[in-house]
Write a protein that holds these residues in place. Structure first.
Motif, PDB file in Angstrom:
ATOM      1  N   THR A   1       0.850  -1.191   0.000  1.00 16.59           N
ATOM      2  CA  THR A   1       0.000   0.000   0.000  1.00 16.59           C
ATOM      3  C   THR A   1       0.883   1.237   0.000  1.00 16.59           C
ATOM      4  OG1 THR A   1      -0.146   0.082   2.390  1.00 16.59           O
ATOM      5  CG2 THR A   1      -1.904  -1.097   1.284  1.00 16.59           C
ATOM      6  N   GLY A   2       0.524   2.177  -0.829  1.00 14.31           N
ATOM      7  CA  GLY A   2       1.308   3.409  -0.929  1.00 14.31           C
ATOM      8  C   GLY A   2       0.390   4.611  -0.894  1.00 14.31           C
ATOM      9  N   ASP A   3       0.693   5.601  -1.733  1.00 15.85           N
ATOM     10  CA  ASP A   3      -0.078   6.844  -1.721  1.00 15.85           C
ATOM     11  C   ASP A   3      -1.477   6.669  -2.300  1.00 15.85           C
ATOM     12  OD1 ASP A   3       2.034   8.120  -0.645  1.00 15.85           O
ATOM     13  OD2 ASP A   3       2.791   8.917  -2.554  1.00 15.85           O
ATOM     14  N   ILE A   4      -2.334   7.578  -1.881  1.00 18.10           N
ATOM     15  CA  ILE A   4      -3.670   7.673  -2.486  1.00 18.10           C
ATOM     16  C   ILE A   4      -3.753   9.097  -3.005  1.00 18.10           C
ATOM     17  CG2 ILE A   4      -6.160   7.645  -2.017  1.00 18.10           C
ATOM     18  CD1 ILE A   4      -5.540   5.768   0.340  1.00 18.10           C
ATOM     19  N   PHE A   5      -4.016   9.268  -4.298  1.00 19.99           N
ATOM     20  CA  PHE A   5      -4.075  10.649  -4.802  1.00 19.99           C
ATOM     21  C   PHE A   5      -5.146  10.813  -5.880  1.00 19.99           C
ATOM     22  CE2 PHE A   5      -1.843  10.123  -8.855  1.00 19.99           C
ATOM     23  CZ  PHE A   5      -1.245   8.887  -8.673  1.00 19.99           C
ATOM     24  N   SER A   6      -5.512  12.084  -6.069  1.00 16.50           N
ATOM     25  CA  SER A   6      -6.548  12.420  -7.055  1.00 16.50           C
ATOM     26  C   SER A   6      -5.979  13.371  -8.094  1.00 16.50           C
ATOM     27  CB  SER A   6      -7.725  13.114  -6.367  1.00 16.50           C
ATOM     28  OG  SER A   6      -8.334  12.232  -5.489  1.00 16.50           O
ATOM     29  N   PRO A   7      -5.915  12.926  -9.333  1.00 15.50           N
ATOM     30  CA  PRO A   7      -5.415  13.834 -10.378  1.00 15.50           C
ATOM     31  C   PRO A   7      -6.457  14.916 -10.673  1.00 15.50           C
ATOM     32  CG  PRO A   7      -6.168  11.766 -11.344  1.00 15.50           C
ATOM     33  CD  PRO A   7      -6.310  11.623  -9.859  1.00 15.50           C
TER      34      PRO A   7
END
Ligand SMILES: NC(=O)c1ccc[n+]([C@@H]2O[C@H](COP(=O)([O-])OP(=O)(O)OC[C@H]3O[C@@H](n4cnc5c(N)ncnc54)[C@H](O)[C@@H]3O)[C@@H](O)[C@H]2O)c1
Length: 322
Positions: free
Chosen positions: A268-274
């Motif tokens: 599990t790593g980053d969670i991001f929204s473009p």
């Protein structure tokens, strides 16, 4: 400017009128309802208003027809318009049987006319982003995709949840997977109106092994418009109920350490929204249609996508009723 005639000025038709009025020359407006004809005649004095499609089709100067009438009328109206030599934009789904859609596609091909179904979500910047991520290999191989399209209402009488709601998700799923399903299963029930299924669950399996699921319902406590894409490297969610975070990418994936002999771990790593452009999908869809009218139908991709969707809906209906 391209000369457009529109048939159907109801709930959805008025949105199409608004866009085509700004992007093209609306020369004809047609509806069976006198009240709507009067209302639209007042707002669009430059357009001719009629209750009869024959009036539009007899106008040699008219280049394209937009159809936003109830679904059971689409096939016959689109056929008439293509036979009269007009380019056609027809709301989803363009036909209720694969054989009818086949015929419409053949007509469009023979006459080199545009036939574009109203697959609105394919023009949504959030869906365009999902496709871009997949095509760029950002998510890794696509493994499975599932959609949730639920709400309490609008309770329809002539289309079931599969045809009314499912066409949106199916158009996106088939666009992302780019395969025809090898097997489909649908289960559901008509709790309110006999013969009109209001809750439907669909399962699709593709030749490559990818799988998809759709939960379609207007009997539900949640309002959901969501599509989840699980890739081997990352996962992504398109949530049309979100105002800002339409697409979220999760750096989550299974991971098999070297020498672990089939023992999987998770990463599990980053969670991001473009950033997703705020453009109105309907506007982009209307612009796409006008571009096709200008440049020609090419390989009829839009109509072939429509055929794939109608054929799959046909098969799912067979399973639902079987
Ligand atoms: N893309 C989307 O998100 C979206 C959303 C809603 C509806 N739709 C589609 O838009 C279409 C219309 O749906 P709606 O909710 O606007 O329906 P509606 O009932 O509000 O409007 C349909 C209109 O068509 C007219 N009409 C019916 N038969 C006609 C005929 N033969 N000639 C002329 N006029 C005729 C009716 O008088 C009515 O005004 C459907 O195909 C629906 O699936 C798409």
């Amino acid at each position: 400017m391209i000369r457009i005639g529109q048939i159907g000025l109801g709930y959805w038709g008025k949105n199409l009128v608004r866009n085509f009025d700004e992007l093209a020359q609306l020369t004809w407006l047609c509806d069976a309802s006198e009240q709507l004809r009067l209302q639209f005649a007042g707002r669009h004095p430059a357009a001719r208003v009629t209750e009869s499609i024959e009036d539009l089709l007899a106008d040699d100067e008219l280049e394209a027809v937009v159809i936003a009438t109830p679904v059971p009328t689409h096939y016959a109206l689109a056929k008439q318009a293509l036979e009269a030599g007009k380019h056609v934009f027809v709301e989803k789904p363009p036909a209720m049987r694969g054989s009818e859609m086949d015929e419409l596609l053949r007509l469009a091909q023979e006459r080199e006319l545009v036939l574009m179904p109203g697959h609105l979500l394919l023009y949504h910047p959030g869906v365009l982003k999902l496709k871009e991520l997949l095509d760029a290999g950002e998510l890794g191989d696509l493994l499975c995709v599932y959609s949730n399209r639920q709400n309490l209402g609008i309770i329809r009488r002539d289309e079931n949840a599969l045809w009314s709601l499912g066409v949106h998700d199916l158009s996106v799923i088939l666009h992302l997977v780019q395969e025809d399903p090898e097997s489909v299963v649908a289960n559901g029930n008509a709790f309110l109106n006999p013969g009109v299924e209001d809750v439907v669950f669909c399962y699709l399996r593709f030749p490559s092994g990818k799988i998809a699921h759709m939960h379609l319902s207007w009997l539900d406590p949640h309002k959901m418009r969501k599509l989840t894409v699980v890739g081997r490297e990352k996962m992504a969610v398109f949530d049309d109920m979100e105002l800002e975070r339409k697409v979220t990418i999760y750096e989550k994936a299974p991971w098999e350490p070297a020498g672990s002999y089939g023992e999987w771990r998770t990463r599990t790593g980053d969670i991001f929204s473009p950033k997703i452009a705020n453009d109105e999908p309907l506007r982009l869809e209307c612009e796409h249609f006008l571009r096709l009218v200008e440049t020609g139908p090419g390989d009829h991709r839009e109509a072939r996508d429509g055929l794939r969707v109608v054929r799959t809906l046909d098969r799912l209906t067979g399973s639902l009723r079987g």
